[in-house]
Design a protein around this motif. Structure first.
Motif, PDB file in Angstrom:
ATOM      1  N   LEU A  91      56.483 -12.913  20.655  1.00  0.00           N
ATOM      2  CA  LEU A  91      55.402 -12.678  19.956  1.00  0.00           C
ATOM      3  C   LEU A  91      53.902 -13.398  20.036  1.00  0.00           C
ATOM      4  O   LEU A  91      53.224 -13.171  20.252  1.00  0.00           O
ATOM      5  N   LEU A  92      54.653 -14.832  20.030  1.00  0.00           N
ATOM      6  CA  LEU A  92      53.507 -15.893  20.075  1.00  0.00           C
ATOM      7  C   LEU A  92      52.806 -15.820  21.337  1.00  0.00           C
ATOM      8  O   LEU A  92      51.827 -16.026  21.589  1.00  0.00           O
ATOM      9  N   ASN A  93      53.611 -15.560  22.582  1.00  0.00           N
ATOM     10  CA  ASN A  93      53.058 -15.727  23.873  1.00  0.00           C
ATOM     11  C   ASN A  93      52.307 -14.335  24.055  1.00  0.00           C
ATOM     12  O   ASN A  93      51.152 -14.590  24.580  1.00  0.00           O
ATOM     13  N   TRP A  94      52.404 -13.476  23.398  1.00  0.00           N
ATOM     14  CA  TRP A  94      51.831 -12.018  23.254  1.00  0.00           C
ATOM     15  C   TRP A  94      50.281 -12.388  22.723  1.00  0.00           C
ATOM     16  O   TRP A  94      49.168 -12.265  23.029  1.00  0.00           O
ATOM     17  N   LEU A  95      50.590 -13.037  21.477  1.00  0.00           N
ATOM     18  CA  LEU A  95      49.302 -13.285  20.579  1.00  0.00           C
ATOM     19  C   LEU A  95      48.265 -14.406  21.144  1.00  0.00           C
ATOM     20  O   LEU A  95      46.890 -14.228  21.268  1.00  0.00           O
ATOM     21  N   THR A  96      48.872 -15.478  22.001  1.00  0.00           N
ATOM     22  CA  THR A  96      48.151 -16.477  22.157  1.00  0.00           C
ATOM     23  C   THR A  96      47.547 -16.408  23.753  1.00  0.00           C
ATOM     24  O   THR A  96      46.505 -16.914  23.988  1.00  0.00           O
ATOM     25  N   THR A  97      48.307 -15.665  24.555  1.00  0.00           N
ATOM     26  CA  THR A  97      47.769 -15.334  25.746  1.00  0.00           C
ATOM     27  C   THR A  97      47.395 -13.920  26.328  1.00  0.00           C
ATOM     28  O   THR A  97      46.756 -13.816  27.368  1.00  0.00           O
ATOM     29  N   GLY A  98      47.808 -13.047  25.538  1.00  0.00           N
ATOM     30  CA  GLY A  98      47.565 -11.702  25.647  1.00  0.00           C
ATOM     31  C   GLY A  98      48.624 -11.128  26.783  1.00  0.00           C
ATOM     32  O   GLY A  98      48.515  -9.753  26.962  1.00  0.00           O
ATOM     33  N   ASP A  99      49.444 -11.820  27.347  1.00  0.00           N
ATOM     34  CA  ASP A  99      50.609 -11.673  28.520  1.00  0.00           C
ATOM     35  C   ASP A  99      51.701 -10.954  27.788  1.00  0.00           C
ATOM     36  O   ASP A  99      52.784 -11.251  27.811  1.00  0.00           O
ATOM     37  N   HIS A 100      51.690  -9.626  27.122  1.00  0.00           N
ATOM     38  CA  HIS A 100      52.880  -9.139  26.640  1.00  0.00           C
ATOM     39  C   HIS A 100      53.773  -8.435  27.699  1.00  0.00           C
ATOM     40  O   HIS A 100      52.987  -8.431  28.829  1.00  0.00           O
ATOM     41  N   LEU A 101      54.776  -8.165  27.364  1.00  0.00           N
ATOM     42  CA  LEU A 101      55.802  -7.587  28.366  1.00  0.00           C
ATOM     43  C   LEU A 101      55.156  -6.442  29.120  1.00  0.00           C
ATOM     44  O   LEU A 101      55.227  -6.210  30.412  1.00  0.00           O
ATOM     45  N   GLY A 102      54.422  -5.435  28.329  1.00  0.00           N
ATOM     46  CA  GLY A 102      53.891  -4.386  29.063  1.00  0.00           C
ATOM     47  C   GLY A 102      53.235  -4.716  30.359  1.00  0.00           C
ATOM     48  O   GLY A 102      52.948  -4.127  31.251  1.00  0.00           O
ATOM     49  N   LYS A 103      52.003  -5.716  30.163  1.00  0.00           N
ATOM     50  CA  LYS A 103      51.226  -6.072  30.968  1.00  0.00           C
ATOM     51  C   LYS A 103      51.983  -6.864  32.092  1.00  0.00           C
ATOM     52  O   LYS A 103      51.639  -6.791  33.301  1.00  0.00           O
ATOM     53  N   THR A 104      52.756  -7.898  31.756  1.00  0.00           N
ATOM     54  CA  THR A 104      53.450  -8.490  32.851  1.00  0.00           C
ATOM     55  C   THR A 104      54.430  -7.879  33.746  1.00  0.00           C
ATOM     56  O   THR A 104      54.440  -8.156  35.137  1.00  0.00           O
ATOM     57  N   LEU A 105      55.101  -6.951  33.187  1.00  0.00           N
ATOM     58  CA  LEU A 105      55.795  -5.833  33.862  1.00  0.00           C
ATOM     59  C   LEU A 105      55.088  -5.178  34.885  1.00  0.00           C
ATOM     60  O   LEU A 105      55.361  -4.903  36.061  1.00  0.00           O
ATOM     61  N   ALA A 106      54.051  -4.660  34.193  1.00  0.00           N
ATOM     62  CA  ALA A 106      53.199  -3.473  34.985  1.00  0.00           C
ATOM     63  C   ALA A 106      52.450  -4.421  36.107  1.00  0.00           C
ATOM     64  O   ALA A 106      52.712  -4.024  37.351  1.00  0.00           O
ATOM     65  N   ALA A 107      52.315  -5.981  36.044  1.00  0.00           N
ATOM     66  CA  ALA A 107      51.628  -6.418  37.135  1.00  0.00           C
ATOM     67  C   ALA A 107      52.737  -7.129  37.934  1.00  0.00           C
ATOM     68  O   ALA A 107      52.619  -7.827  39.020  1.00  0.00           O
ATOM     69  N   SER A 108      54.005  -6.890  37.624  1.00  0.00           N
ATOM     70  CA  SER A 108      55.376  -7.562  38.366  1.00  0.00           C
ATOM     71  C   SER A 108      54.933  -8.791  38.305  1.00  0.00           C
ATOM     72  O   SER A 108      55.535  -9.604  39.366  1.00  0.00           O
ATOM     73  N   TYR A 109      54.497  -9.710  37.311  1.00  0.00           N
ATOM     74  CA  TYR A 109      54.541 -11.135  37.281  1.00  0.00           C
ATOM     75  C   TYR A 109      55.737 -11.589  36.362  1.00  0.00           C
ATOM     76  O   TYR A 109      55.831 -11.928  35.320  1.00  0.00           O
ATOM     77  N   TRP A 110      56.636 -11.646  37.400  1.00  0.00           N
ATOM     78  CA  TRP A 110      58.275 -11.991  36.759  1.00  0.00           C
ATOM     79  C   TRP A 110      58.358 -13.191  36.263  1.00  0.00           C
ATOM     80  O   TRP A 110      59.108 -13.357  35.098  1.00  0.00           O
ATOM     81  N   PRO A 111      57.695 -14.264  36.765  1.00  0.00           N
ATOM     82  CA  PRO A 111      57.760 -15.603  35.717  1.00  0.00           C
ATOM     83  C   PRO A 111      57.892 -15.511  34.282  1.00  0.00           C
ATOM     84  O   PRO A 111      58.626 -15.937  33.654  1.00  0.00           O
ATOM     85  N   VAL A 112      56.768 -14.894  33.861  1.00  0.00           N
ATOM     86  CA  VAL A 112      56.295 -14.767  32.398  1.00  0.00           C
ATOM     87  C   VAL A 112      57.273 -13.562  31.818  1.00  0.00           C
ATOM     88  O   VAL A 112      58.086 -13.671  30.737  1.00  0.00           O
ATOM     89  N   ALA A 113      57.197 -12.285  32.592  1.00  0.00           N
ATOM     90  CA  ALA A 113      58.063 -11.511  32.163  1.00  0.00           C
ATOM     91  C   ALA A 113      59.717 -11.660  32.005  1.00  0.00           C
ATOM     92  O   ALA A 113      60.192 -11.432  31.133  1.00  0.00           O
ATOM     93  N   GLY A 114      60.034 -12.565  33.135  1.00  0.00           N
ATOM     94  CA  GLY A 114      61.440 -12.895  33.070  1.00  0.00           C
ATOM     95  C   GLY A 114      61.805 -13.742  31.847  1.00  0.00           C
ATOM     96  O   GLY A 114      62.729 -13.469  30.979  1.00  0.00           O
ATOM     97  N   VAL A 115      61.110 -14.747  31.622  1.00  0.00           N
ATOM     98  CA  VAL A 115      61.095 -15.379  30.325  1.00  0.00           C
ATOM     99  C   VAL A 115      61.358 -14.752  29.182  1.00  0.00           C
ATOM    100  O   VAL A 115      62.212 -15.100  28.179  1.00  0.00           O
ATOM    101  N   ASP A 116      60.101 -14.023  28.872  1.00  0.00           N
ATOM    102  CA  ASP A 116      60.151 -13.018  27.690  1.00  0.00           C
ATOM    103  C   ASP A 116      61.789 -12.153  27.498  1.00  0.00           C
ATOM    104  O   ASP A 116      62.167 -11.937  26.358  1.00  0.00           O
TER     105      ASP A 116
END
Lengths: 104, 567
Positions: free
Chosen positions: B498-523
């Protein structure tokens, strides 16, 4: 790239089948899966042969997908995951493995 | 002392495993995390969340970057202890060699170099007259990354895996090395003890009593991943063989020096500077030539490692190594150039079998290759190792719960408390660090150091909690600390996401849609592990209850028969 993924996927399936057949070749697991039916000697041999062939097939697929040095690592690790997966299937859903040897 | 060989092996396995198991737990768990160290870095340093970059142009990007590189304060302080007099100001020290290293997973580039110092060493035989500088840079702009932006994966979890962050006299390396050696011993003794290695290869009976099912799981995770456990303990030792057997700096030092000189003669790469100033030709042209040669050998590739020695000297040379993305060895196929005119000095011939085996063994452990499936399989192997060690602890405790009295009760309580700390406590500390990484102010001085401190403090807190809650163990019950720390971990892991979402705006919906696996994977891993922790906590609650009930009805510690079957 797509071809390598497909090869590895099939290699993983072969590796799981190999482990499943090796497990079924053990009388205790056979009884677990087949609700107490005893394991016939011929069936046991057949299971062991099938397991060995699937193991080799899996290695061959790994070698097709990657360079030999990498393929050896992938194959060994696939065997480890498959063995664990078969063990957990036997623990919680043993009847699923009936699909792997529908005969007697 | 022992009735038979097997009993002797069991003794070795039990006691050596118990003492060094705690270290092995750390090595295995943080080793598993280190498989994805670069990805954890992206999560922890949001400004580096961009695509992996190839080695940038030296002439336009890196040259000015190295002009700004200075000796690191840590190494200045360490070197000051070895030399006479004060080391001159870092701004005045000349850079004599430099390196840059990248892999197919690195958006940021690791660079570093050696600066010459005029000081005399205190120990006359110490001929290393350099201080080192190092940094991470953004290869797109050449901007330096602040050290306060701790790269949690590669700067903290990874060194913890092999050195425990104990730097004094390299103590951490020695402890982990000893643990790896004991791991090999534990594997051999474990195989000897195991009466039905093949017969029970697939056996896990979760519905039996705890002691039995835990032993099943210990055997299962140990045996199926046996090649992995063996090779990783062995290659881990091999990687640091130079530290464990420092022959080239002790008994065989003259021979090692002679070898360096002879090798320089053989390869044509000068061992010493000429003392004559010389300019640097275009490095980009050298890179292009190296790439052309790799392509001609039917192995086109990117630059993984760039090294230059004797900078600004007529004897200066540039070594360019191909990234090992498609092979097990880290880098290879080096092409070496004369720095002053760009002429090829040497193209490395194919490796001799001994070197090839060494590169394979170290490469398989360090894994800089591009093979995501194998990476995940390694994580499986590492976590199987963790389960194997953890179940070893639990089995030790369970076995002794039935015959507990006096001193042994105290030992068992401590073993259990330490096991809680080593298993759930370690997870807690890890999650705390990630939460701290997102909560500490971005511009805080010492932000990196505080993340590390909070990691250690939370681990200590987990130990205090486990120790204070271990009383039921002496009565043959289960420590509630296991369950409580599972809940705490789950809460922290969800908080981190949740803090990753709040502080960077990169929530799972966004990282998954962008296929940005490093952050999506950790989440995703944090959320999945939180779910496992919650399920474990619930199961533990049930088991605790069953045992406490048995104790209440019978008035004595519940024996095996009283613990009913459940999964």
């Amino acid at each position: 790239m797509g071809e390598a993924v497909l090869l590895l996927l099939v290699a993983a399936i072969c590796s799981f089948c190999a482990m499943a057949w090796f497990a079924l070749a053990k009388p205790a697991h056979w009884r677990q899966v087949r609700r107490g039916t005893p394991l016939a000697h011929g069936t046991r041999r057949a299971l062991q042969v099938a397991g060995s062939l699937a193991l080799l097939l899996s290695l061959w697929l790994c070698l097709r997908a990657d360079a030999p040095s990498m393929a050896a690592l992938v194959w060994l690790m696939l065997l480890a995951v498959s063995a664990a997966a078969v063990a957990f299937t036997l623990s919680w859903r043993p009847h699923w493995l009936r699909l792997w040897w529908p005969g007697r | 002392m022992f009735a038979n060989f097997r009993q002797a092996m069991a003794w070795v396995h039990t006691w050596f495993g118990l003492v060094l198991g705690y270290v092995l737990m750390v090595a295995f768990f943080f080793g598993s995390l280190s498989v994805f160290d670069r990805e954890i870095d992206r999560w922890a340093v949001p400004e580096t969340r961009f695509a992996a970059q190839p080695m940038p142009s030296f002439d336009t990007v890196l040259k000015p970057v190295y002009d700004k590189l200075r000796a690191h304060p840590d190494d200045m302080a360490a070197t000051a202890l070895r030399v006479e007099g004060d080391i001159p100001h870092p701004d005045t020290l000349p850079l004599v060699s430099l390196y840059a290293y990248t892999t197919h997973r690195d958006p940021v580039l690791q660079i570093g170099g050696e600066f010459a110092i005029p000081n005399k060493p205190i120990d006359a035989s110490d001929d290393h007259q350099h201080v080192h500088g190092w940094a991470s840079i953004d290869p797109r702009s050449g901007a330096y990354l602040s050290e306060d932006k701790l790269q949690v994966g590669s700067d903290f979890f990874y060194p913890l895996h092999y050195g425990l962050h104990l730097h004094w006299k390299n103590l951490g390396y020695w402890i982990v090395g000893l643990a790896a050696l004991i791991m090999l011993v534990a594997l051999v003794t474990g195989v000897v003890m195991h009466r039905k290695l093949f017969k029970e290869l697939f056996t896990f009976r979760p519905h039996k009593r705890t002691q039995r099912s835990v032993l099943d799981l210990h055997n299962l995770t140990g045996v199926v991943a046996l090649p992995f456990h063996f090779f990783f303990a062995f290659t881990g030792l091999l990687i640091f063989a130079g530290i464990y057997f420092p022959l080239s700096q002790t008994a065989l030092e003259p021979l090692a020096k002679q070898h360096e000189v002879l090798q320089a003669e053989r390869t044509g790469l000068p061992h010493e500077p000429a003392g004559i100033a010389a300019p640097l030709a275009s490095v980009d042209a050298m890179v292009a030539e190296a790439k052309r040669r790799w392509a001609a050998r039917d192995m086109p590739g990117e630059v993984g490692y760039l090294y230059m020695d004797h900078l600004g000297d007529a004897n200066g040379y540039v070594s360019i190594f191909r990234a090992g993305s498609d092979q097990v060895a880290l880098v290879g196929q080096g092409v070496h150039f004369k720095a002053s005119n760009g002429g090829v000095l040497r193209e490395d011939p194919p490796l001799t079998p001994v070197f090839a085996v060494n590169e394979f063994l170290t490469g398989l452990h360090l894994q800089h290759f591009r093979h995501w499936l194998l990476r995940w399989l390694y994580v499986f192997g590492g976590l199987a190792g963790c389960v194997c060690i953890a179940t070893g602890f639990v089995f030790f405790v369970e076995k002794r719960k039935r015959q507990m009295a006096g001193q042994s009760a105290m030992l068992v309580r401590w073993v259990d408390a330490l096991a809680v700390t080593a298993v759930t406590g370690m997870l807690l500390a890890t999650a705390t660090m990630l939460v701290a990484n997102r909560l500490l102010p971005e511009d805080m001085v010492g932000r990196g150091v505080w993340q590390e401190r909070l990691f250690w403090y939370s681990w200590l807190a987990a130990l205090a909690h486990a120790a204070s809650r271990s009383a039921p163990v002496a009565r043959g019950l289960m420590s509630p600390a296991w369950r409580e720390q599972c809940w705490a971990y789950a809460a922290l892991a969800v908080a981190a996401v949740l803090l990753n979402w709040l502080t960077t705006g990169d929530h799972l919906g966004k990282t998954l849609a962008a296929s940005y696996w490093p952050v999506a994977g950790v989440d995703i891993c944090l959320l999945l592990s939180a779910a496992v922790a919650v399920r474990s906590a619930r199961l533990l609650r049930v088991r605790e209850g069953v045992r406490a009930q048995a104790l209440a009805t019978t008035g004595h510690a519940p024996l095996d028969a009283l613990e009913p079957a459940r999964g």
